[in-house]
Design an enzyme around this catalytic site. Sequence first.
Site, short mmCIF file in Angstrom:
data_model
loop_
_atom_site.label_atom_id
_atom_site.label_comp_id
_atom_site.label_asym_id
_atom_site.label_seq_id
_atom_site.Cartn_x
_atom_site.Cartn_y
_atom_site.Cartn_z
CB THR A 1 0.09 1.97 -4.33
OG1 THR A 1 -0.60 2.17 -3.09
CG2 THR A 1 0.21 0.48 -4.59
CE1 TYR B 1 -3.57 2.69 1.02
CE2 TYR B 1 -1.99 3.31 2.72
CZ TYR B 1 -3.13 3.57 1.99
OH TYR B 1 -3.83 4.74 2.24
P1 NDP Z 1 -12.37 2.29 1.58
O1 NDP Z 1 -11.72 0.95 1.62
O2 NDP Z 1 -13.47 2.61 2.54
O3 NDP Z 1 -12.94 2.54 0.12
C1 NDP Z 1 -12.26 2.08 -1.00
C2 NDP Z 1 -13.14 2.31 -2.21
O4 NDP Z 1 -12.46 1.80 -3.37
C3 NDP Z 1 -14.47 1.61 -2.12
O5 NDP Z 1 -15.47 2.41 -2.69
C4 NDP Z 1 -14.27 0.35 -2.95
O6 NDP Z 1 -15.51 -0.06 -3.44
C5 NDP Z 1 -13.33 0.88 -4.05
N1 NDP Z 1 -12.53 -0.17 -4.67
C6 NDP Z 1 -11.86 -1.19 -4.07
N2 NDP Z 1 -11.24 -1.96 -4.97
C7 NDP Z 1 -11.54 -1.43 -6.19
C8 NDP Z 1 -11.24 -1.80 -7.52
N3 NDP Z 1 -10.48 -2.88 -7.80
N4 NDP Z 1 -11.73 -1.05 -8.53
C9 NDP Z 1 -12.51 0.03 -8.28
N5 NDP Z 1 -12.83 0.44 -7.03
C10 NDP Z 1 -12.36 -0.29 -6.00
O7 NDP Z 1 -11.18 3.37 1.67
P2 NDP Z 1 -11.06 4.72 2.52
O8 NDP Z 1 -12.30 5.51 2.34
O9 NDP Z 1 -10.59 4.40 3.87
O10 NDP Z 1 -9.87 5.44 1.74
C11 NDP Z 1 -10.12 6.33 0.67
C12 NDP Z 1 -8.82 6.97 0.26
O11 NDP Z 1 -8.23 7.64 1.37
C13 NDP Z 1 -7.77 5.98 -0.26
O12 NDP Z 1 -7.08 6.53 -1.35
C14 NDP Z 1 -6.86 5.81 0.93
O13 NDP Z 1 -5.56 5.44 0.56
C15 NDP Z 1 -6.89 7.21 1.51
N6 NDP Z 1 -6.50 7.21 2.91
C16 NDP Z 1 -7.32 6.63 3.84
C17 NDP Z 1 -6.92 6.59 5.17
C18 NDP Z 1 -7.77 5.98 6.22
O14 NDP Z 1 -7.29 5.87 7.36
N7 NDP Z 1 -9.00 5.59 5.94
C19 NDP Z 1 -5.64 7.16 5.60
C20 NDP Z 1 -4.87 7.73 4.53
C21 NDP Z 1 -5.30 7.76 3.24
P3 NDP Z 1 -15.87 -1.51 -4.04
O15 NDP Z 1 -15.46 -2.52 -3.01
O16 NDP Z 1 -17.35 -1.42 -4.25
O17 NDP Z 1 -15.12 -1.63 -5.32
#
Ligand code: NDP
Length: 282
Positions: A180, A177
């Site tokens: 990326t 992670y």
């Molecule tokens: P979530 O895991 O809650 O959401 C991830 C989203 O990506 C979901 O909508 C999921 O939906 C979608 N997703 C997963 N795999 C795929 C795929 N192969 N193709 C298309 N869509 C996909 O993540 P967060 O809300 O926690 O994080 C959001 C952003 O914030 C990310 O970029 C993360 O790196 C960043 N971030 C988050 C932190 C945290 O603590 N939460 C900290 C630092 C950064 P579905 O399964 O329906 O595809």
Amino acid sequence: KILLTASCVAFLAVKWTAPRFDPESLRGARVLVTGASTGIGEQMAYHYASFGAQVVITARREKVLQKVAEKCLSLGAQKALYIAADMASESEPDRVVDFAVEKLGGLDYVLLNHIGPSPFSMWEGDVEHTRWLMKVNFFSYTQMAWRALASLEQSNGALVIVSSLLGKMPSPFVVPYSSTKFALNGFFGALHHELVMKKSNVSISICTLGLIDTDAAMDKVRAHTNVPAYPSADAALNIIITGATRQPELFYPWFTHIVTLSKDWFPSITNYIIQNSYRYTP
Ligand code: NDP
């Protein structure tokens, strides 16, 4: 003390000199949000909806997207459309951008936010997972950015990249992670320079987030650390404001900025803290 004072002064200077956010500027704005079925992406979709924007949301699960889109309409979105797509695919990222451009007649904001699921554990040599995660979390971002650029150029638009503190500071248990997110920061940081040099109309914002209380993140880290988590709705709003005011960077919560500075200024202390912030017995 000197570091803390200097950082606070720098932080306040940035806050005071940042352009004011006008929520009205988002009424009717044409927005694409990825990873919007859950977490921060879902919250961003709701904020845009309540500002009266036109949104296209995407993720893999169609039924969940449908529910989010319905809620967006009830919150005031002028349009709320969804398209299910897997960002590990080579063709889907283009298809999603084309869908949004066609349905909305162009794009003003593109928020690249999705991430593929990845275990919170020591790296045991799973190169295939790392390769797959790079496709989802990095290559699809580069592809969508390129596909959307012409439309954003026409609309004086903004490209917003949701990254992480772990893209600036390597940490244990998230090797693929973290890679990326480092890749995203390098790519879009460099692209930002190129767009400025070309006098492009498109702004790029890179958002560095600390721990946010989404279900996905909390399920992973709860057993391993007591680091405080910040609310996803507030993180989402800050990301939207950063894009709308065309700021090149967001640090949320604010002290993530100090953490990134301390890693370079006091590497040994920072490494010690990182290695001792998690419960782990070999
Ligand atoms: P979530 O895991 O809650 O959401 C991830 C989203 O990506 C979901 O909508 C999921 O939906 C979608 N997703 C997963 N795999 C795929 C795929 N192969 N193709 C298309 N869509 C996909 O993540 P967060 O809300 O926690 O994080 C959001 C952003 O914030 C990310 O970029 C993360 O790196 C960043 N971030 C988050 C932190 C945290 O603590 N939460 C900290 C630092 C950064 P579905 O399964 O329906 O595809």
